[in-house]
Structure formats: structure tokens, C-alpha cells
Enzyme design. Structure first.
Site, PDB file in Angstrom:
ATOM      1  N   HIS A   1       3.418   6.862  -0.054  1.00  0.00           N
ATOM      2  CA  HIS A   1       3.451   5.389   0.112  1.00  0.00           C
ATOM      3  C   HIS A   1       2.365   4.796  -0.798  1.00  0.00           C
ATOM      4  CE1 HIS A   1       4.146   1.566   1.859  1.00  0.00           C
ATOM      5  NE2 HIS A   1       3.447   1.663   2.976  1.00  0.00           N
TER       6      HIS A   1
ATOM      7  N   ARG B   1       8.549  -5.619  -8.895  1.00  0.00           N
ATOM      8  CA  ARG B   1       7.076  -5.614  -8.901  1.00  0.00           C
ATOM      9  C   ARG B   1       6.575  -4.802 -10.102  1.00  0.00           C
ATOM     10  NH1 ARG B   1       6.012  -3.204  -3.054  1.00  0.00           N
ATOM     11  NH2 ARG B   1       7.474  -1.713  -3.971  1.00  0.00           N
TER      12      ARG B   1
END
Ligand code: CMX
Length: 476
Positions: free
Chosen positions: A309, A365
């Protein structure tokens, strides 16, 4: 862009734009609020919206409560609950093809719409926070007022500094951040109110206070960790003439106006990525037990610190350094890079910064950070390496046949920008992600309590249960 009839009907009422806008894009339809209030007090705006939002949710439950959202297979239960629609999250929605939308707005749209500190600059993160909490694109005045509110809430108690100092040297910056947030927990207004028997209907109020206080204090906490760990403990006082992002950059020790704008962009795009990712889901889950925002956010940070993550941004930079070390002075070619990628895969590791559990295209992003690099550092050697990887890695992952998304995610690009401006300590990068993530997950947490969402408790099953279940199904 097409306006719904309901929206058109109310647009001119009392000089306020109000209603809902539908934006059909590439076959998908996004709904976003058009209400624009004039108040510059965010908390009173949220308070005003609560009865209406509660009524909307009640209506949804009454009208559509029994609607079937999808299948729930054994593969899904064993495979990390991928694809199960089992969570309510209002602040953002992730489309596999298009990427993230914050309250219905894409990143390029927000780069145009949200107030900026400089002409044609990046959005002010305070503007995004207003949007996440209300669904409304704020005015410049609203953003300035929120900026001032956050400044008034900032400042770290001395015991947080002492707590950080007591940690072993070499404690990872994410460990320090999580411990720092836990130390701040003793400030929790929600925990105090709960102990005093605060009404359930008003839980959102102290949760709002805790969330805003925490968001306000995080930059100084994070900067303290950076300066303690990498700059001999020489802290830099906050400059209250600066906005949230610029002041954070300043406290870290970076006063280049370009870096200020990078920080504003960074804090904006890392804030939220719908609810199912590890950090967001954790905050929501822990908060559902009525753990206060400090406890809930620290739990989320511990998930963000995992290499699959948030820690992937650190892993990417380390991996890029390995590529550079392996190739030495040799000219970078696609073939040489491909060899290195194959080596990484052969050693049983993932290529960090590539792949995603939901996305099936290049992460927007990633794209907006690439655009920032093309504008400000087109000739940076590390950026060139990142660009070459973009040409090489997806093809290799696709050929391997098992990766569902071969495209780069946000973490593949953030480190290259930070190192260009001198923030080279890659094991600090996830802390920046954490500061930003607070805005998304805590905005949702305020609404979790305002909407009275219950404690989360999905059903788990054992292998024995599965066998029995399948056997019974077989008999039918
Ligand atoms: N490199 C090599 N293998 C990869 C891979 C990558 N970048 N991405 C996925 N795979 C592998 C998986 O490990 C899995 O292998 P096994 O079947 O042997 O276990 C297989 O491909 C299928 O995985 P998937 O369904 O495509 O991906 P998941 O939803 O399981 O995982 C993620 C998603 C992000 C964890 C994974 O793509 C990954 O490990 N990427 C690298 C780490 C990374 O960049 N993480 C950051 C994500 C963004 C964020 O949360 O911040």
C-alpha cells in the site's frame, strides 16, 4: 455536460446555485452537488447539511434497501474481498478505467476548479478538504477561512516531542508518525464527550473537532519527525503567513516556491481513494467501534505503512536506486531496463508502483505528477528513468499473464519529484502520504458519525463451513 431537470429548476433561486449536476462521461454518469453556500464557517456548513443528508440516506434505505448489489463468491471471500460492494463511502469513488473522482470531480477538473495560491498553480489542499466534507467546490474566501482555522488549531504539545524522543533511533518514520498520533489521542474531544455520556445524535461534533485538530497538527508532527530523523533535530518554526501545504514544506526545510506547489498537489491527490483500500477501510472500521479519530487514524496509518500500500512510494525509490546501481554509467536502454525488471520478477518480488486492485488504466494521480515533471524537471535523469519504465514495465507484466493491471499507480511517480527538490530520504515518503490521507478518511469519519453508520461486522467463514455449504447446495 448536461444538467438534470431538478438542477435546472433551482439554479436561480435566491442567487444560490443549488441542486445536482449530472456529468455523463464516456458512458459513466457522475453526480455532484452544485450547492454553493456563502458561509466561510465549514463546521456550520456541515451542521446545516446533516439533516438533509440523513434524510437522503433514510430514503435510499427505505426505497432501495433490498436491491442486490452483486454476487459474493467464494473466490471473493478468499481473494481479499475484491469486488464486493459492501461499504458506504461518500467522499470519493474510484472508476477502474478513469481513476479517482473526489465528490464527483476528477483530478484535472479540480486542478482547474479549486482555488490556488499562485496563478495557474496547483489546488490548495484546504480547498479539497472543504470539498470532501461538503461536496461543494469552495470559494477563495472559504478556503482562506479554513486555512486560518487550521492554523489556529495547529501546534504540538510538548509531550508529543518527548514521546518521539523516547523512541529508539532508527525507528521508521511511519512508526514515529503512528506513535505521535497515538500520543495526541489524550487530546480527544470525542473520547472525553463519550465518557461524559454525550448524545449519540451529536457524536459528529467532537469527531469533527478531533479530525480538524488532527489534520491541523499533522504537518508539524510530520516535519518534526523529518527534522529529528534526518536533520539533527533542528526544528523549523511554522510560518503562519503560508497556506497549509507551503507551511508544511517550509517546516520540513524546503522553501522553493515550486516545491510549495508540489506539496499542494501531493497533499491533494493522495487524500482519498474511495473506501476499500487498506488505510481508508481501517479508519472506517476502527471508527465504527466508536474509537475516536486519533485511534482510528493511527490504525489506518499502520496499514498505510505496508509495502503493498503506501510504503510502495519508498520501495519505488529504493528500486530505482537499484536500477541505477546495476546499470552504473551505462546508457539507459529499454533492453537493459527490461532485463532488470525480469530479474526483479524472477526473484519473486513485485515491481513497486505498478498494478492496482481496482484500477485498470494508468492512475490519473501518476499522470498529473508526470505532467508536473514535464513542466518543471523534464531533463532530470531519474524522471527519464521513470518515463522509460512506463514504456517497458506494462508490456512485461502483461506478457507474464497474471497481473490484472500492468499500469503505474500513484507511488511510481511521487518519489522522483521529491528527490528532485532535495527530499531524498525515501523512507520518509509514506509519512507525506499519511498527512494527506488524513483529509479523506477523517472527512468520511465525520460523516460516518453524522449519518449514524453502525459498527462494521462482516461474516467470516471456515473451510469446514464452506464444505458443508457446498454439500447442502449440491443436495438441492
Ligand atoms: N509486479 C509483479 N507482480 C504483480 C504486480 C507487480 N507490480 N502487481 C500484481 N502482481 C501479481 C500479484 O502479486 C499476484 O500474484 P500471485 O497470483 O502470484 O499472488 C498477481 O499479479 C495478481 O495480482 P492482481 O490481482 O493484479 O493485484 P492485487 O489486486 O492482488 O494487488 C497490488 C494489487 C497493488 C497490491 C499489486 O499490484 C502490487 O503488489 N503492486 C506493487 C506494489 C504497489 O505498487 N502498491 C501500491 C498500490 C497503490 C497504493 O495502495 O498506494
Amino acid at each position: 455536460m448536461v444538467l438534470g431537470a431538478a438542477a435546472r429548476a433551482v439554479l436561480s433561486q435566491a442567487g444560490r446555485r443549488t441542486g445536482t449536476e449530472f456529468a455523463p462521461l464516456g458512458g459513466r454518469q457522475w453526480t455532484r452537488l452544485l450547492q454553493t453556500s456563502t458561509t466561510t464557517d465549514l463546521k456550520s456548513r456541515v451542521a446545516d447539511m446533516i439533516p438533509e443528508e440523513q434524510a437522503k440516506l433514510k430514503e435510499l434505505k427505505t426505497k432501495y434497501g433490498s436491491v442486490v448489489l452483486g454476487e459474493n463468491t467464494l473466490d471473493m471471500a478468499i481473494g481479499g474481498m475484491r469486488g464486493i460492494k459492501g461499504m458506504f463511502w461518500e467522499t470519493s469513488l474510484l472508476d477502474p478505467e478513469e481513476g479517482i473522482r473526489f465528490r464527483g470531480w476528477s483530478i484535472p477538473e479540480l486542478q482547474k476548479k479549486l482555488p490556488t495560491a499562485v496563478d495557474k498553480g496547483e489546488p490548495l489542499p484546504e480547498g479539497l478538504l472543504w470539498l470532501l466534507l461538503t461536496g461543494e467546490v469552495p470559494t477563495k474566501e472559504q478556503v482562506s477561512a479554513l486555512s486560518e482555522d487550521l492554523k489556529a488549531r495547529a501546534g504540538l504539545p510538548g509531550y508529543v516531542h518527548d514521546t518521539l524522543q523516547a523512541l529508539p533511533k532508527g525507528a521508521h518514520p511511519m512508526t514515529q508518525l503512528s506513535v505521535g498520533v497515538m500520543a495526541l489521542q489524550s487530546e480527544s474531544k470525542f473520547a472525553e464527550a463519550y465518557q461524559k455520556g454525550h448524545s449519540k445524535k451529536l457524536y459528529w461534533d467532537p469527531v469533527y473537532e478531533d479530525s480538524m485538530n488532527l489534520i491541523a497538527k499533522l504537518p508539524e508532527l510530520a516535519a518534526t519527525i523529518y527534522r529529528n530523523t534526518f536533520k539533527g533535530g533542528k526544528l523549523i518554526p511554522s510560518d503562519t503567513s503560508l497556506d497549509y501545504g507551503a507551511n508544511f514544506a517550509h517546516q520540513l526545510g524546503f522553501d522553493d516556491p515550486e516545491f510549495y506547489d508540489l506539496m499542494r498537489l501531493y497533499l491533494t491527490i493522495h487524500s482519498d481513494h474511495e473506501g476499500g483500500n487498506v488505510s481508508a477501510h481501517t479508519v472506517h472500521l476502527v471508527g465504527s467501534a466508536l474509537s475516536d479519530p486519533y485511534l482510528s487514524f493511527a490504525a489506518g496509518l499502520n496499514g498505510l505503512a505496508g509495502p503493498l500500500h503506501g510504503l510502495a512510494n519508498q520501495e519505488v525509490l529504493r528500486w530505482l536506486e537499484d536500477v541505477k546501481a546495476e546499470l552504473g554509467e551505462q546508457e539507459l536502454t529499454k533492453e537493459k531496463i527490461a532485463d532488470f525488471v525480469h530479474k526483479t520478477l524472477a526473484s519473486g518480488k513485485v515491481v513497486p508502483g505498478y498494478g492496482h486492485a481496482v484500477l485498470r488504466k494508468t492512475d490519473p494521480r501518476y499522470t498529473c505528477q508526470r505532467e508536473f515533471a514535464l513542466k518543471h524537471l523534464p531533463d532530470d535523469p531519474l524522471f527519464k528513468l521513470v518515463s522509460l519504465l512506463y514504456e517497458v514495465v506494462p508490456g512485461i507484466l502483461l506478457k507474464g499473464g497474471k497481473v490484472k493491471n500492468p499500469w503505474p499507480n500513484v507511488d511510481a511517480h511521487s518519489g522522483v519529484l521529491l528527490q528532485y527538490y532535495g527530499l531524498t530520504e525515501s523512507n520518509y515518503y509514506t509519512v507525506l502520504f499519511g498527512v494527506s490521507r488524513a483529509m479523506g478518511v477523517l472527512s468520511q469519519l465525520v460523516w460516518d458519525r453524522a449519518l449514524g453508520l453502525p459498527i462494521e461486522r462482516p461474516k467470516s467463514i471456515t473451510s469446514g463451513w464452506i464444505k458443508d455449504f457446498v454439500a447442502k447446495q449440491g443436495k438441492k
